[in-house]
Design a protein around this motif. Structure first.
Motif, PDB file in Angstrom:
ATOM      1  N   ASP A  92       0.846  -1.251  -0.102  1.00  0.00           N
ATOM      2  CA  ASP A  92       0.148   0.139   0.059  1.00  0.00           C
ATOM      3  C   ASP A  92       0.960   1.271   0.081  1.00  0.00           C
ATOM      4  O   ASP A  92       0.584   2.468  -0.868  1.00  0.00           O
ATOM      5  N   ARG A  96       1.168   4.222  -2.863  1.00  0.00           N
ATOM      6  CA  ARG A  96       0.893   5.514  -2.693  1.00  0.00           C
ATOM      7  C   ARG A  96       2.221   6.426  -3.145  1.00  0.00           C
ATOM      8  O   ARG A  96       2.131   7.601  -3.730  1.00  0.00           O
ATOM      9  N   ILE A  98       3.983   5.555  -5.722  1.00  0.00           N
ATOM     10  CA  ILE A  98       3.883   5.551  -7.223  1.00  0.00           C
ATOM     11  C   ILE A  98       2.690   6.680  -7.478  1.00  0.00           C
ATOM     12  O   ILE A  98       3.098   7.311  -8.802  1.00  0.00           O
ATOM     13  N   THR A  99       1.806   6.596  -6.827  1.00  0.00           N
ATOM     14  CA  THR A  99       0.840   7.787  -7.071  1.00  0.00           C
ATOM     15  C   THR A  99       1.390   9.208  -7.186  1.00  0.00           C
ATOM     16  O   THR A  99       1.118  10.051  -8.013  1.00  0.00           O
ATOM     17  N   PHE A 102       3.085   9.763 -10.565  1.00  0.00           N
ATOM     18  CA  PHE A 102       2.034  10.009 -11.459  1.00  0.00           C
ATOM     19  C   PHE A 102       1.459  11.597 -11.352  1.00  0.00           C
ATOM     20  O   PHE A 102       1.408  12.316 -12.360  1.00  0.00           O
ATOM     21  N   ALA A 103       1.157  11.793 -10.108  1.00  0.00           N
ATOM     22  CA  ALA A 103       0.870  13.293  -9.690  1.00  0.00           C
ATOM     23  C   ALA A 103       1.943  14.038 -10.280  1.00  0.00           C
ATOM     24  O   ALA A 103       1.354  15.104 -10.836  1.00  0.00           O
ATOM     25  N   THR A 107      -0.239  15.791 -13.494  1.00  0.00           N
ATOM     26  CA  THR A 107      -1.225  16.853 -12.671  1.00  0.00           C
ATOM     27  C   THR A 107      -0.128  18.127 -12.369  1.00  0.00           C
ATOM     28  O   THR A 107      -0.891  19.440 -12.573  1.00  0.00           O
ATOM     29  N   ARG A 149      -1.503  19.769   0.779  1.00  0.00           N
ATOM     30  CA  ARG A 149      -1.352  18.583   1.130  1.00  0.00           C
ATOM     31  C   ARG A 149      -0.130  18.084   1.992  1.00  0.00           C
ATOM     32  O   ARG A 149       0.136  17.428   2.782  1.00  0.00           O
TER      33      ARG A 149
ATOM     34  N   LEU B  53      -8.956  12.407   0.024  1.00  0.00           N
ATOM     35  CA  LEU B  53      -8.721  11.385  -0.866  1.00  0.00           C
ATOM     36  C   LEU B  53      -7.973  11.664  -2.038  1.00  0.00           C
ATOM     37  O   LEU B  53      -7.058  10.985  -2.419  1.00  0.00           O
ATOM     38  N   LEU B  67      -6.807   0.859   1.256  1.00  0.00           N
ATOM     39  CA  LEU B  67      -5.747   1.614   0.141  1.00  0.00           C
ATOM     40  C   LEU B  67      -6.814   2.589  -0.316  1.00  0.00           C
ATOM     41  O   LEU B  67      -7.849   2.455  -0.909  1.00  0.00           O
ATOM     42  N   LEU B  69      -6.309   5.513  -3.489  1.00  0.00           N
ATOM     43  CA  LEU B  69      -5.379   5.996  -4.365  1.00  0.00           C
ATOM     44  C   LEU B  69      -6.175   7.271  -5.293  1.00  0.00           C
ATOM     45  O   LEU B  69      -7.202   7.382  -5.499  1.00  0.00           O
ATOM     46  N   PHE B  70      -5.212   8.269  -6.079  1.00  0.00           N
ATOM     47  CA  PHE B  70      -5.794   9.310  -7.031  1.00  0.00           C
ATOM     48  C   PHE B  70      -4.664   8.976  -8.031  1.00  0.00           C
ATOM     49  O   PHE B  70      -3.949   8.169  -8.027  1.00  0.00           O
ATOM     50  N   GLU B  71      -4.985   9.761  -9.128  1.00  0.00           N
ATOM     51  CA  GLU B  71      -4.158   9.896 -10.571  1.00  0.00           C
ATOM     52  C   GLU B  71      -4.628   8.357 -11.224  1.00  0.00           C
ATOM     53  O   GLU B  71      -4.306   7.551 -10.713  1.00  0.00           O
ATOM     54  N   SER B  74      -1.961   5.942 -11.926  1.00  0.00           N
ATOM     55  CA  SER B  74      -1.459   5.185 -10.864  1.00  0.00           C
ATOM     56  C   SER B  74      -2.640   3.971 -10.575  1.00  0.00           C
ATOM     57  O   SER B  74      -2.123   2.935 -10.008  1.00  0.00           O
TER      58      SER B  74
END
Lengths: 217, 217
Positions: A92, A96, A98-99, A102-103, A107, A149, B53, B67, B69-71, B74
């Protein structure tokens, strides 16, 4: 197996950390992997031999035995997946981190690239002066959310990860603009990234290509 | 464990596949995973519960047990990593498919987003008419390179993968513009993606939210 990456023969920024091979060098330094660099001229980047490695005619690329990769996100993810130091083991926590990779790329970087385009490609257009503040505000929207954040944390998701490496790399592009200084915790976050020994080694190695001097230390 | 994603309560495009939950729905359909959808209003997207979130106040998000996640990159990567059908098993082939996910999001999507911004956010500005062709040309630069790499292949790297899912999703945004029709193999590639049964199920499910009719078939 030898790792070979490509980098600009002459970087548009003079080797000050903005060319994307910096991200790959930094990742390799974080995990302690030696690598070789093949320099590519602007002309060679658009020729068939390089396009076979990188369909969009850019740097960096990554070669290791039979594997050839492009896209810094993919290369950094590959390095992080095969060596210890850039992604946590817990599934998990790993997802997170890895997220945030990508962000950073999907983004946060697009409005920053749009600002770079507005300055570099459209700086001489009649609309430039009136349009720039709109583009800067789109960057601010993202920075405000990112700042909220991050809060008082050192890194985005627990310990330093490939997500932070990518986010710091993306934010570095804003440094000359001064926009980042409007968000004290993001400016400090960037400084923490730049202070990492692995970042410094990567920066020095990239700079040495462009100054012709070998990295010190 | 139940998978819950978020989607627009009212999608700006009326549920015609452009909102990013389409990418996640498609991935879940490809691997045969059922999911639930929580609809979020534009106001709720900017409130603390949703920002916890998704720090950038967008959809989709993905929740599965503990878990969150966003994006979309991901989330699709997480789905592809935990189920069969979106990434090859061979490590090198897998790295190449992941490379195309990043290429879609980091290299092909940014100029397409810039074009969307030029139309949606700056369509009423005095510079709009003169500037649009410049922005369209930046999109063409990328499409030309992508078209050259795809050539006569069906998919970007062997069989259909998460890389194609993401690239098709990114290209879909260009469909109304007609630009894609300048590149016959890319138009056919997009059509192959849209013809996949999993894509159709995802599209119908997203559309049903916005029309209030349950998906047929």
């Amino acid at each position: 197996m030898t790792i070979t990456i490509t980098a600009f023969e002459r970087s548009p920024d003079g080797g000050k950390g903005l060319a994307r091979d910096a991200r790959v060098r930094w990742a390799l330094e974080e995990v302690g992997q030696p690598y070789e660099v093949r320099l590519v001229s602007f002309r060679a980047m658009k020729e068939p031999a390089h396009l076979a490695l990188h369909p969009f005619g850019q740097i960096p690329t990554y070669e290791e035995g039979d594997l050839a990769l492009f896209e810094t996100g993919s290369i950094v993810f590959h390095i992080a997946g095969h060596h210890v130091g850039l992604l946590p083991d817990d599934p998990d926590a790993r997802a997170r981190a890895i997220t945030w990779m990508f962000a950073a790329l999907s983004t946060v970087e697009p409005p920053i690239l749009e600002l770079a385009n507005a300055r570099l490609l459209e700086g001489d257009k009649p609309w430039s002066r009136e349009r720039l503040p709109l583009v800067v505000d789109r960057v601010r929207d993202r920075l405000k959310q990112l700042s909220a954040r991050l809060g008082r944390a050192d890194w985005l998701a627990g310990g330093f990860s490939a997500g932070d490496l990518m986010m710091v790399s993306v934010l570095l592009r804003l440094k000359p603009s001064g926009i980042l200084d409007e968000y004290a915790n993001l400016a400090a976050y960037l400084a923490r990234g730049e202070a990492r020994p692995a970042y410094k080694r990567a920066f020095d190695a990239q700079l040495a290509v462009n100054t012709g001097k070998p990295p010190t230390g």
